[in-house]
Design a protein around this motif. Structure first.
Motif, short mmCIF file in Angstrom:
data_model
loop_
_atom_site.label_atom_id
_atom_site.label_comp_id
_atom_site.label_asym_id
_atom_site.label_seq_id
_atom_site.Cartn_x
_atom_site.Cartn_y
_atom_site.Cartn_z
N VAL A 57 1.29 -1.41 -0.07
CA VAL A 57 0.12 0.25 0.05
C VAL A 57 1.20 1.29 0.40
CG1 VAL A 57 -1.55 -0.70 1.04
CG2 VAL A 57 -0.07 -0.40 2.58
N ALA A 58 2.06 1.27 0.50
CA ALA A 58 3.05 2.29 0.25
C ALA A 58 4.63 2.23 0.17
CB ALA A 58 2.56 3.35 2.08
N GLU A 59 5.69 2.60 -0.28
CA GLU A 59 6.68 2.24 -0.66
C GLU A 59 7.44 2.38 1.03
OE1 GLU A 59 8.80 4.15 -3.71
OE2 GLU A 59 8.19 2.93 -5.18
N PHE A 60 8.00 2.00 1.55
CA PHE A 60 8.64 2.82 3.10
C PHE A 60 10.35 2.36 3.10
CE2 PHE A 60 8.96 1.94 7.37
CZ PHE A 60 7.53 3.45 8.15
N LYS A 61 10.99 2.71 3.81
CA LYS A 61 12.33 3.33 3.56
C LYS A 61 12.55 3.90 5.25
CE LYS A 61 14.19 6.59 0.37
NZ LYS A 61 14.98 6.55 -0.90
N LEU A 62 13.87 3.63 5.26
CA LEU A 62 13.85 5.01 7.09
C LEU A 62 15.20 4.03 7.15
CD1 LEU A 62 14.29 2.74 9.02
CD2 LEU A 62 11.70 2.94 9.96
N LYS A 63 15.98 4.95 8.00
CA LYS A 63 16.76 4.73 8.46
C LYS A 63 17.00 4.85 10.28
CE LYS A 63 21.67 6.49 9.28
NZ LYS A 63 23.32 7.60 9.04
N TYR A 158 8.02 -2.62 1.10
CA TYR A 158 6.95 -2.22 1.27
C TYR A 158 5.56 -1.99 2.91
CZ TYR A 158 7.25 -2.48 -3.78
OH TYR A 158 7.48 -2.52 -4.99
N LEU A 159 4.76 -1.10 2.44
CA LEU A 159 4.60 -0.92 4.15
C LEU A 159 2.72 -1.46 3.01
CD1 LEU A 159 4.17 2.23 5.53
CD2 LEU A 159 5.08 0.60 5.95
N VAL A 160 2.08 -2.77 4.07
CA VAL A 160 1.49 -3.54 3.65
C VAL A 160 0.27 -4.55 4.34
CG1 VAL A 160 3.26 -5.06 1.97
CG2 VAL A 160 2.69 -5.60 4.36
N ASN A 161 -0.88 -4.91 3.62
CA ASN A 161 -1.65 -5.29 3.82
C ASN A 161 -1.96 -6.82 3.50
OD1 ASN A 161 -2.69 -3.06 5.55
ND2 ASN A 161 -3.92 -2.61 3.10
N VAL A 162 -1.96 -7.64 4.61
CA VAL A 162 -2.15 -9.37 4.80
C VAL A 162 -3.74 -9.68 4.74
CG1 VAL A 162 -1.34 -11.20 4.97
CG2 VAL A 162 0.42 -9.55 5.33
N ASN A 182 -3.46 -1.50 16.33
CA ASN A 182 -3.96 -0.83 15.30
C ASN A 182 -2.07 0.86 15.12
OD1 ASN A 182 -4.85 -3.08 14.68
ND2 ASN A 182 -6.78 -1.20 15.10
N ALA A 183 -1.52 0.78 15.22
CA ALA A 183 -0.34 1.77 15.10
C ALA A 183 0.66 1.48 14.65
CB ALA A 183 -0.31 2.84 16.45
N CYS A 184 1.23 -0.03 14.40
CA CYS A 184 1.82 -0.38 14.02
C CYS A 184 2.56 -0.72 12.93
CB CYS A 184 2.33 -2.11 14.74
SG CYS A 184 2.88 -2.23 16.28
N GLU A 185 3.33 -0.56 12.25
CA GLU A 185 3.99 -0.84 11.20
C GLU A 185 4.12 -2.09 10.45
OE1 GLU A 185 4.08 3.23 11.49
OE2 GLU A 185 5.22 1.49 12.69
N LEU A 186 3.26 -2.64 9.64
CA LEU A 186 3.80 -3.96 8.75
C LEU A 186 4.17 -3.86 7.38
CD1 LEU A 186 3.23 -6.84 8.75
CD2 LEU A 186 0.97 -6.67 8.11
N ILE A 187 5.67 -3.90 7.61
CA ILE A 187 6.89 -4.09 6.26
C ILE A 187 6.76 -5.39 5.54
CG2 ILE A 187 8.69 -3.18 5.41
CD1 ILE A 187 8.53 -1.72 8.54
N TYR A 188 6.69 -5.54 4.66
CA TYR A 188 7.02 -6.13 4.13
C TYR A 188 8.95 -5.77 3.08
CZ TYR A 188 8.11 -9.70 -0.17
OH TYR A 188 8.20 -10.54 -1.16
N VAL A 189 10.05 -6.74 3.67
CA VAL A 189 11.27 -5.86 3.65
C VAL A 189 11.80 -6.88 2.59
CG1 VAL A 189 13.12 -5.48 4.89
CG2 VAL A 189 10.70 -5.72 6.62
N LYS A 190 12.45 -6.06 1.26
CA LYS A 190 12.91 -6.36 0.54
C LYS A 190 14.26 -5.92 0.95
CE LYS A 190 11.55 -4.80 -3.53
NZ LYS A 190 11.03 -3.62 -4.35
N GLN A 191 14.92 -4.93 0.84
CA GLN A 191 16.84 -4.17 1.68
C GLN A 191 16.87 -3.92 2.87
OE1 GLN A 191 18.20 -1.44 -0.88
NE2 GLN A 191 17.31 -2.88 -2.83
N LEU A 192 17.61 -4.96 3.60
CA LEU A 192 18.03 -4.62 4.96
C LEU A 192 19.56 -4.63 5.30
CD1 LEU A 192 16.93 -4.39 8.39
CD2 LEU A 192 17.02 -6.69 8.52
N LYS A 193 19.89 -3.05 5.76
CA LYS A 193 21.42 -2.89 5.79
C LYS A 193 21.30 -2.57 7.71
CE LYS A 193 22.25 -2.80 0.70
NZ LYS A 193 22.76 -1.86 0.60
#
Length: 196
Positions: A57-63, A158-162, A182-193
């Motif tokens: 539902v949304a692209e997501f990235k963070l440090k 991505y932030l996702v719904n399952v 329901n305030a937690c992010e559910l993330i499909y993680v494509k890259q993790l460093k």
């Protein structure tokens, strides 16, 4: 027999939740000013994984700095997301601040407690979050197993719904401003460093 299992369970719970092990904060003077970046996506097909459909539902990235981690083995959520990380940015990435906050996780929730506020309450709430991580591949899964509190990471996905065919649902928060259920992010993680 049951009595001994109960006693062992109580001892483990006490050790797990009352341990005062010192966290080693990597790069303690590293500043993380940027909040997680999120951009809406549309038209992406669901990603099949086991018996589930993962809808981005949304692209997501963070440090961020890892403030706590909790691993899970039971339940449908654990089939997808074996680990939750509490992540902090801004003032909540500063070890001098975080050391004054008692942080713990349980049952997919993130709890914090202070004797006195080192920063405003709202800053704690909006500059940290409990994130449910779904590894997209084996490399992400291996990296996730290595991560410890105090370290600095970058993450993209991505932030996702399952959903499942029987009607079961698990939805991501789409805001860093919310708190509670329901305030937690559910993330499909494509890259993790791991940075430090």
């Amino acid at each position: 027999m049951w009595r001994w299992l109960f006693i062992i369970g109580v001892i483990f719970f006490g050790w797990r939740h009352c341990s005062t092990a010192e966290i080693n904060y990597a790069a303690p003077h590293q500043v993380i000013d940027n909040a997680p970046q999120q951009s809406e996506v549309s038209g992406l097909q669901p990603i099949p994984l086991q018996a589930y459909a993962i809808q981005p539902v949304a692209e997501f990235k963070l440090k961020a700095r890892v403030l706590s981690r909790e691993d899970y083995w039971l339940g449908r959520e654990a089939d997808l997301s074996p680990t939750d990380l509490v992540l902090g940015w801004g003032e909540m990435a500063n070890p001098q601040v975080v050391k004054q906050i008692n942080i713990r996780q349980s049952g997919r929730w993130y709890f914090w407690q202070v004797e006195s506020f080192p920063i405003p309450r709202r800053s704690i709430e909006t500059q940290s979050a409990n994130m449910h991580l779904i590894p997209a591949n084996d490399e992400v899964a291996r990296t996730l197993k290595q991560i410890r509190p105090g370290q600095l990471i970058t993450l993209q996905g991505y932030l996702v719904n399952v959903s499942a065919d029987d009607g079961w649902r698990w939805r991501s928060s789409l805001s860093r401003e919310d708190t509670g259920a329901n305030a937690c992010e559910l993330i499909y993680v494509k890259q993790l460093k791991l940075i430090f």
